[in-house]
Design an enzyme around this catalytic site. Structure first.
Site, short mmCIF file in Angstrom:
data_model
loop_
_atom_site.label_atom_id
_atom_site.label_comp_id
_atom_site.label_asym_id
_atom_site.label_seq_id
_atom_site.Cartn_x
_atom_site.Cartn_y
_atom_site.Cartn_z
N HIS A 63 8.95 21.32 50.71
CA HIS A 63 8.28 20.52 51.73
C HIS A 63 8.46 21.08 53.14
O HIS A 63 9.53 21.58 53.49
CB HIS A 63 8.64 19.03 51.64
CG HIS A 63 10.04 18.67 52.02
ND1 HIS A 63 10.41 18.38 53.30
CD2 HIS A 63 11.16 18.49 51.28
CE1 HIS A 63 11.69 18.03 53.33
NE2 HIS A 63 12.17 18.10 52.11
N ASP A 165 16.78 21.12 55.79
CA ASP A 165 16.02 20.31 54.83
C ASP A 165 14.61 20.19 55.36
O ASP A 165 14.38 19.43 56.29
CB ASP A 165 16.69 18.94 54.69
CG ASP A 165 15.90 18.00 53.80
OD1 ASP A 165 14.95 18.43 53.14
OD2 ASP A 165 16.25 16.79 53.78
N GLU A 195 6.90 14.73 52.53
CA GLU A 195 7.90 14.46 51.48
C GLU A 195 8.88 13.40 51.93
O GLU A 195 9.28 12.53 51.17
CB GLU A 195 8.64 15.76 51.13
CG GLU A 195 9.55 15.65 49.89
CD GLU A 195 10.97 15.17 50.19
OE1 GLU A 195 11.70 14.87 49.23
OE2 GLU A 195 11.36 15.08 51.37
N GLU A 196 9.28 13.50 53.20
CA GLU A 196 10.35 12.64 53.70
C GLU A 196 9.96 11.16 53.78
O GLU A 196 10.80 10.30 54.01
CB GLU A 196 10.81 13.13 55.09
CG GLU A 196 11.45 14.52 55.09
CD GLU A 196 12.85 14.55 54.47
OE1 GLU A 196 13.32 13.52 53.98
OE2 GLU A 196 13.45 15.65 54.49
N ASP A 218 14.37 22.17 47.04
CA ASP A 218 14.77 21.27 48.12
C ASP A 218 16.30 21.23 48.15
O ASP A 218 16.95 21.71 47.23
CB ASP A 218 14.19 19.86 47.87
CG ASP A 218 14.07 19.05 49.16
OD1 ASP A 218 14.71 19.41 50.16
OD2 ASP A 218 13.35 18.03 49.15
ZN LIG Z 1 14.12 17.53 51.58
#
Ligand SMILES: [Zn+2]
Length: 329
Positions: A63, A165, A195-196, A218
């Site tokens: 992501h 991340d 994604e988050e 990830d």
């Molecule tokens: Zn992530």
């Protein structure tokens, strides 16, 4: 990998506002793939075509978005109220510097009498303005901000900063594309959006690609810090082959194949069971008529803070294992 990260780390990419980062990634990845496209959710999908007539579709996904804040309201005294985008760790965010997309800087602080400090309502951003009017010259409702980005080298191949991340996952994907000479199957490199906030982008990307197999890259937690919940994942011990997290049970056959390939190719690996959280893997698995989805996670300490720590050796192991998987199919 570090150089790629360095180029990407400073480009703000809060969920829903990933376009600038993805355009940069498109420029970097396009020499290594046959075509690049974006879908309506903004996902970047780069395809390296397979040589087989009946080529299968292998979807690799990381992501591109990051957690952040959105301005919701400007107080009369110029303080900016915010809503979180994604799982903000307010303990870490408190008293850090933030940067809005237009470059305006500020600090995020809790209200003076704040007792629990865990809710976004307790926080505001001070951009140094003294009135609402002067603040509005710089910030409007709906603008997004992030805690300051950085990346630094520590001992060995360990690095620290934010947002690792999931820029580290993007770096792994990029490195796979660079090192993949030829494949029987179509290999899709998906840099997903949102994604988050609930693994949204990967859903539409998977519906378009209809992957036979998917691997997601990830970060995952580790059990090697003081007071950590017991977890059999350590920084520097290799690619974390996900078996399950709170949102997915990975395809058992693919997990077994990945472990066999790691052993056969002497690639360091460890088995990941994360008792919380989730990644794009869950969205992809249940897309369309379903995909055989698994994940190679990069162990990370202090996730969703400004000092996320990963070991590049683990990221390299993820890359090597993914290449072995692609060549095996
Ligand atoms: Zn992530």
């Amino acid at each position: 990998m570090y150089n790629f990260l360095k180029q990407l780390i400073g480009i703000t990419s809060v969920s829903g506002r990933e376009a600038e980062l993805l355009e940069k990634i498109r420029t970097l990845v396009s020499p290594y793939v046959d075509e690049c496209s974006f879908d309506n959710l903004g996902n970047l999908m780069a395809l390296k075509k397979g040589t087989d007539e009946n080529a299968k579709n292998i979807m690799l996904c990381a992501h591109a978005d990051e957690i952040g804040f959105m301005a919701t309201y400007i107080e009369d005294n110029g303080y900016v109220r915010i809503a979180p985008i994604g799982g903000i760790n307010f303990v870490s965010a408190a008293y850090s510097k933030v940067v809005f997309e237009n470059g305006t800087k500020g600090v995020i602080v809790p209200e003076s009498k704040c007792s629990d400090g865990k809710k976004a309502d307790n926080y505001y951003v001070d951009i140094g303005a003294d009135t609402k009017k002067s603040a509005e010259k710089k910030i409007k409702v709906g603008d997004v901000a992030v805690c300051e980005a950085s990346v630094d080298k520590l001992m060995g191949k360990r690095i620290v900063g934010r947002p690792l991340d999931d820029r580290i996952g993007c770096a792994v994907l990029f490195d796979i594309a660079r090192n993949l000479t030829e494949s029987k199957n179509n290999v899709w490199f998906v840099f997903s959006t949102q994604e988050e906030v609930g693994c949204r982008g990967a859903k539409t990307a998977a519906n378009k690609i209809v992957p036979d197999y998917a691997l997601v890259f990830d970060v995952t937690g580790t059990g090697d810090t003081i007071g950590a919940s017991p977890m059999a994942v350590k920084l520097g011990e290799g690619a974390a082959v996900k078996i399950k997290d709170a949102s997915v049970i990975c395809d058992h056959e693919t997990v077994e194949t990945l472990i066999e390939l790691a052993k056969a190719n002497k690639i360091p690996y460890q088995c990941e069971i994360l008792t919380y959280g989730g990644t794009d893997t869950s969205s992809i698995q249940v897309s369309g008529i379903g995909a055989r989805a698994a994940a190679l996670s990069i162990p990370s300490r202090y996730i969703h803070s400004s000092v996320e720590m990963v070991d590049l050796k683990d990221a390299e192991a993820c890359r090597d294992l993914a290449l072995a998987f692609i060549n095996n199919n």
